[in-house]
Design a protein around this motif. Structure first.
Motif, PDB file in Angstrom:
ATOM      1  N   GLU A 167       0.807  -1.218   0.000  1.00  0.00           N
ATOM      2  CA  GLU A 167       0.000   0.000   0.000  1.00  0.00           C
ATOM      3  C   GLU A 167       0.838   1.266   0.000  1.00  0.00           C
ATOM      4  O   GLU A 167       0.287   2.365  -0.073  1.00  0.00           O
ATOM      5  N   THR A 168       2.153   1.149   0.082  1.00  0.00           N
ATOM      6  CA  THR A 168       3.028   2.328   0.030  1.00  0.00           C
ATOM      7  C   THR A 168       4.168   2.053  -0.935  1.00  0.00           C
ATOM      8  O   THR A 168       4.586   0.901  -1.135  1.00  0.00           O
ATOM      9  N   ALA A 169       4.686   3.141  -1.521  1.00  0.00           N
ATOM     10  CA  ALA A 169       5.798   3.023  -2.469  1.00  0.00           C
ATOM     11  C   ALA A 169       6.693   4.240  -2.343  1.00  0.00           C
ATOM     12  O   ALA A 169       6.247   5.350  -2.016  1.00  0.00           O
ATOM     13  N   ASP A 170       7.959   4.043  -2.609  1.00  0.00           N
ATOM     14  CA  ASP A 170       8.955   5.106  -2.559  1.00  0.00           C
ATOM     15  C   ASP A 170       9.071   5.753  -3.928  1.00  0.00           C
ATOM     16  O   ASP A 170       9.273   5.074  -4.936  1.00  0.00           O
ATOM     17  N   ALA A 171       8.954   7.085  -3.994  1.00  0.00           N
ATOM     18  CA  ALA A 171       9.110   7.818  -5.249  1.00  0.00           C
ATOM     19  C   ALA A 171      10.414   8.607  -5.282  1.00  0.00           C
ATOM     20  O   ALA A 171      10.591   9.456  -6.157  1.00  0.00           O
ATOM     21  N   GLY A 172      11.324   8.347  -4.337  1.00  0.00           N
ATOM     22  CA  GLY A 172      12.634   8.988  -4.315  1.00  0.00           C
ATOM     23  C   GLY A 172      12.654  10.333  -3.635  1.00  0.00           C
ATOM     24  O   GLY A 172      11.631  11.030  -3.544  1.00  0.00           O
ATOM     25  N   ASP A 173      13.811  10.726  -3.106  1.00  0.00           N
ATOM     26  CA  ASP A 173      14.034  12.037  -2.487  1.00  0.00           C
ATOM     27  C   ASP A 173      13.029  12.351  -1.384  1.00  0.00           C
ATOM     28  O   ASP A 173      12.601  13.495  -1.220  1.00  0.00           O
ATOM     29  N   GLY A 174      12.658  11.350  -0.613  1.00  0.00           N
ATOM     30  CA  GLY A 174      11.763  11.573   0.519  1.00  0.00           C
ATOM     31  C   GLY A 174      10.286  11.547   0.191  1.00  0.00           C
ATOM     32  O   GLY A 174       9.448  11.725   1.088  1.00  0.00           O
ATOM     33  N   TYR A 175       9.930  11.322  -1.066  1.00  0.00           N
ATOM     34  CA  TYR A 175       8.520  11.237  -1.446  1.00  0.00           C
ATOM     35  C   TYR A 175       8.016   9.812  -1.199  1.00  0.00           C
ATOM     36  O   TYR A 175       8.632   8.840  -1.633  1.00  0.00           O
ATOM     37  N   ARG A 176       6.888   9.719  -0.510  1.00  0.00           N
ATOM     38  CA  ARG A 176       6.232   8.437  -0.273  1.00  0.00           C
ATOM     39  C   ARG A 176       4.791   8.548  -0.771  1.00  0.00           C
ATOM     40  O   ARG A 176       4.105   9.555  -0.551  1.00  0.00           O
ATOM     41  N   VAL A 177       4.343   7.510  -1.434  1.00  0.00           N
ATOM     42  CA  VAL A 177       2.988   7.498  -1.990  1.00  0.00           C
ATOM     43  C   VAL A 177       2.238   6.331  -1.374  1.00  0.00           C
ATOM     44  O   VAL A 177       2.750   5.210  -1.289  1.00  0.00           O
ATOM     45  N   SER A 178       1.011   6.588  -0.927  1.00  0.00           N
ATOM     46  CA  SER A 178       0.169   5.564  -0.312  1.00  0.00           C
ATOM     47  C   SER A 178      -1.069   5.325  -1.155  1.00  0.00           C
ATOM     48  O   SER A 178      -1.709   6.281  -1.620  1.00  0.00           O
ATOM     49  N   LEU A 179      -1.406   4.059  -1.347  1.00  0.00           N
ATOM     50  CA  LEU A 179      -2.634   3.676  -2.027  1.00  0.00           C
ATOM     51  C   LEU A 179      -3.708   3.579  -0.949  1.00  0.00           C
ATOM     52  O   LEU A 179      -3.685   2.662  -0.123  1.00  0.00           O
ATOM     53  N   GLU A 180      -4.641   4.543  -0.932  1.00  0.00           N
ATOM     54  CA  GLU A 180      -5.534   4.686   0.210  1.00  0.00           C
ATOM     55  C   GLU A 180      -6.999   4.381  -0.104  1.00  0.00           C
ATOM     56  O   GLU A 180      -7.863   4.574   0.742  1.00  0.00           O
ATOM     57  N   SER A 181      -7.274   3.899  -1.313  1.00  0.00           N
ATOM     58  CA  SER A 181      -8.646   3.521  -1.628  1.00  0.00           C
ATOM     59  C   SER A 181      -8.917   2.105  -1.136  1.00  0.00           C
ATOM     60  O   SER A 181      -8.001   1.360  -0.768  1.00  0.00           O
ATOM     61  N   GLY A 182     -10.193   1.719  -1.130  1.00  0.00           N
ATOM     62  CA  GLY A 182     -10.577   0.396  -0.668  1.00  0.00           C
ATOM     63  C   GLY A 182     -10.263  -0.679  -1.683  1.00  0.00           C
ATOM     64  O   GLY A 182      -9.609  -0.442  -2.703  1.00  0.00           O
ATOM     65  N   PRO A 183     -10.744  -1.904  -1.426  1.00  0.00           N
ATOM     66  CA  PRO A 183     -10.495  -3.014  -2.347  1.00  0.00           C
ATOM     67  C   PRO A 183     -11.037  -2.717  -3.744  1.00  0.00           C
ATOM     68  O   PRO A 183     -12.123  -2.160  -3.902  1.00  0.00           O
ATOM     69  N   ALA A 184     -10.257  -3.076  -4.757  1.00  0.00           N
ATOM     70  CA  ALA A 184     -10.672  -2.860  -6.143  1.00  0.00           C
ATOM     71  C   ALA A 184     -11.380  -4.099  -6.665  1.00  0.00           C
ATOM     72  O   ALA A 184     -11.013  -5.230  -6.338  1.00  0.00           O
ATOM     73  N   ARG A 185     -12.402  -3.850  -7.503  1.00  0.00           N
ATOM     74  CA  ARG A 185     -13.138  -4.955  -8.112  1.00  0.00           C
ATOM     75  C   ARG A 185     -13.214  -4.749  -9.612  1.00  0.00           C
ATOM     76  O   ARG A 185     -13.224  -3.624 -10.102  1.00  0.00           O
ATOM     77  N   SER A 186     -13.269  -5.850 -10.329  1.00  0.00           N
ATOM     78  CA  SER A 186     -13.315  -5.796 -11.785  1.00  0.00           C
ATOM     79  C   SER A 186     -14.748  -5.597 -12.271  1.00  0.00           C
ATOM     80  O   SER A 186     -15.710  -5.765 -11.525  1.00  0.00           O
ATOM     81  N   GLY A 187     -14.864  -5.222 -13.557  1.00  0.00           N
ATOM     82  CA  GLY A 187     -16.161  -5.172 -14.205  1.00  0.00           C
ATOM     83  C   GLY A 187     -16.836  -3.821 -14.213  1.00  0.00           C
ATOM     84  O   GLY A 187     -17.790  -3.618 -14.955  1.00  0.00           O
ATOM     85  N   ALA A 188     -16.374  -2.884 -13.422  1.00  0.00           N
ATOM     86  CA  ALA A 188     -16.959  -1.541 -13.384  1.00  0.00           C
ATOM     87  C   ALA A 188     -15.907  -0.584 -12.851  1.00  0.00           C
ATOM     88  O   ALA A 188     -14.912  -1.002 -12.247  1.00  0.00           O
ATOM     89  N   ALA A 189     -16.127   0.706 -13.067  1.00  0.00           N
ATOM     90  CA  ALA A 189     -15.166   1.705 -12.586  1.00  0.00           C
ATOM     91  C   ALA A 189     -15.054   1.625 -11.069  1.00  0.00           C
ATOM     92  O   ALA A 189     -16.069   1.584 -10.355  1.00  0.00           O
ATOM     93  N   THR A 190     -13.828   1.581 -10.593  1.00  0.00           N
ATOM     94  CA  THR A 190     -13.580   1.496  -9.159  1.00  0.00           C
ATOM     95  C   THR A 190     -12.629   2.620  -8.756  1.00  0.00           C
ATOM     96  O   THR A 190     -11.712   2.956  -9.510  1.00  0.00           O
ATOM     97  N   PRO A 191     -12.823   3.269  -7.606  1.00  0.00           N
ATOM     98  CA  PRO A 191     -11.939   4.364  -7.203  1.00  0.00           C
ATOM     99  C   PRO A 191     -10.553   3.857  -6.808  1.00  0.00           C
ATOM    100  O   PRO A 191     -10.420   2.853  -6.111  1.00  0.00           O
ATOM    101  N   VAL A 192      -9.529   4.567  -7.288  1.00  0.00           N
ATOM    102  CA  VAL A 192      -8.141   4.289  -6.921  1.00  0.00           C
ATOM    103  C   VAL A 192      -7.535   5.630  -6.533  1.00  0.00           C
ATOM    104  O   VAL A 192      -7.428   6.541  -7.353  1.00  0.00           O
ATOM    105  N   GLU A 193      -7.120   5.756  -5.285  1.00  0.00           N
ATOM    106  CA  GLU A 193      -6.688   7.054  -4.747  1.00  0.00           C
ATOM    107  C   GLU A 193      -5.301   6.942  -4.140  1.00  0.00           C
ATOM    108  O   GLU A 193      -5.010   6.005  -3.395  1.00  0.00           O
TER     109      GLU A 193
END
Length: 322
Positions: A194-220
């Motif tokens: 749920e987290t990834a390093d983008a370098g130089d102190g930047y951290r990115v978190s995937l904070e949306s809920g579980p993703a499901r197929s077949g329809a648009a799902t939020p990814v934040e």
């Protein structure tokens, strides 16, 4: 029918089959062309090519506009009367390897008129088959209508090259493989995180809920530096970010841009229509302080509740872990 007659008929059939195969192969073989003369990607009007159209920029979800049951983008070298033709299918390794290609129509003629989508007429995604070495490039168009770009191919292996473009008001993603000589030790798909390093102190978190197929799902995604969430993200390609999602095993291609006006604060929100359950490798790109950064995630997508699709991993459990 006598035995000699049967043999003669069989031989004639084989000749017909091999002749048809030769014609099909000739249509698919890439051509090699290394003409000089180039135009920068920003030179859209006075380049001697066909008219350039700037299409209204709309949020995209990765959904296939051709309808249910249609092929997922990025799996084919040809579609809708257009074909991706690389100059070469194998290159020597190097940090600035030249990659050339063209888009041709059904008659084999080079297409030279492209629409502007997300501030560019051509987007080229290069990534190794084990999801390493992701690059988002913007080639330059040459005088003959073909395209050229320099890519970092320092690491040997098999790469997937995606040409993402629009022409005649139609968006397409065509793809082909590229072989880079040398020893290739493929790496396993990174674990779901749920987290990834983008370098130089930047951290990115995937904070949306579980993703499901077949329809648009939020990814934040929430972007932080030094523990503080960014209050302003600079526009990149006319939006707050850019997201490529590649499906495990076949690298089916989803290319999406975020909701809302560009230039807002974190988080960056997308709507993504995953075609099937399974694991996907996500590559988020964003710009801050003038530099484009990339954060990569592995996300597990569950099946739609309505479809009753098998959840990722369910088969392994039912087979006793094998």
């Amino acid at each position: 029918m006598s035995a000699p007659a049967r043999i003669a008929s069989f031989a004639a059939l084989l000749v017909a089959i091999f002749a048809a195969a030769a014609v099909a192969g000739a249509r698919l073989d890439p051509t090699v062309d290394d003409n000089g003369g180039a135009h920068e990607e920003g030179d859209l009007q006075m380049n001697g090519h066909g008219a350039t159209t700037t299409r209204p920029q709309q949020p995209t979800t990765g959904a296939d506009p051709r309808g249910a049951g249609a092929a997922v983008p990025g799996l084919a070298v040809a579609e809708g009367g257009y074909r991706l033709v690389p100059e070469r299918t194998a290159l020597e390794p190097g940090p600035s390897a030249r990659y050339g290609f063209r888009i041709v129509d059904e008659g084999g003629e080079t297409v030279d008129a492209f629409d502007v989508e997300h501030e560019r007429r051509m987007h080229l995604i290069v990534v190794r088959r084990d999801f390493a070495g992701f690059q988002h490039l913007h080639p330059r168009q040459l005088d003959d209508g073909s395209w050229a770009v320099e890519a970092d191919l320092s690491a040997a292996g098999v790469y997937r090259v995606f040409a993402d473009f629009a022409t005649a008001d139609r968006s397409l993603t065509l793809a082909t493989d590229l072989f880079v000589a040398g020893r290739f030790d493929p790496q396993p798909l990174p674990a779901v995180a749920e987290t990834a390093d983008a370098g130089d102190g930047y951290r990115v978190s995937l904070e949306s809920g579980p993703a499901r197929s077949g329809a648009a799902t939020p990814v934040e995604f929430a972007v932080r530096r030094g523990g503080r969430e960014l209050d302003s993200i600079e526009p990149y390609l006319g939006a707050d970010g850019h997201l490529v999602a590649l499906r495990e095993h076949d690298q089916a291609f989803l290319h999406t841009h975020p909701e809302g006006e560009a230039g807002g604060p974190s988080p960056i929100s997308f709507q993504v229509a995953y075609p099937t359950p399974g694991r996907y490798r996500l590559f988020l790109q964003f710009r801050h302080r003038g530099e484009v950064r990339t954060a990569a995630f592995t996300q597990e997508v569950r099946g739609s509740r309505a479809s009753g699709a098998t959840e990722p991993g369910a088969q392994e459990h039912s087979d006793g872990g094998h």
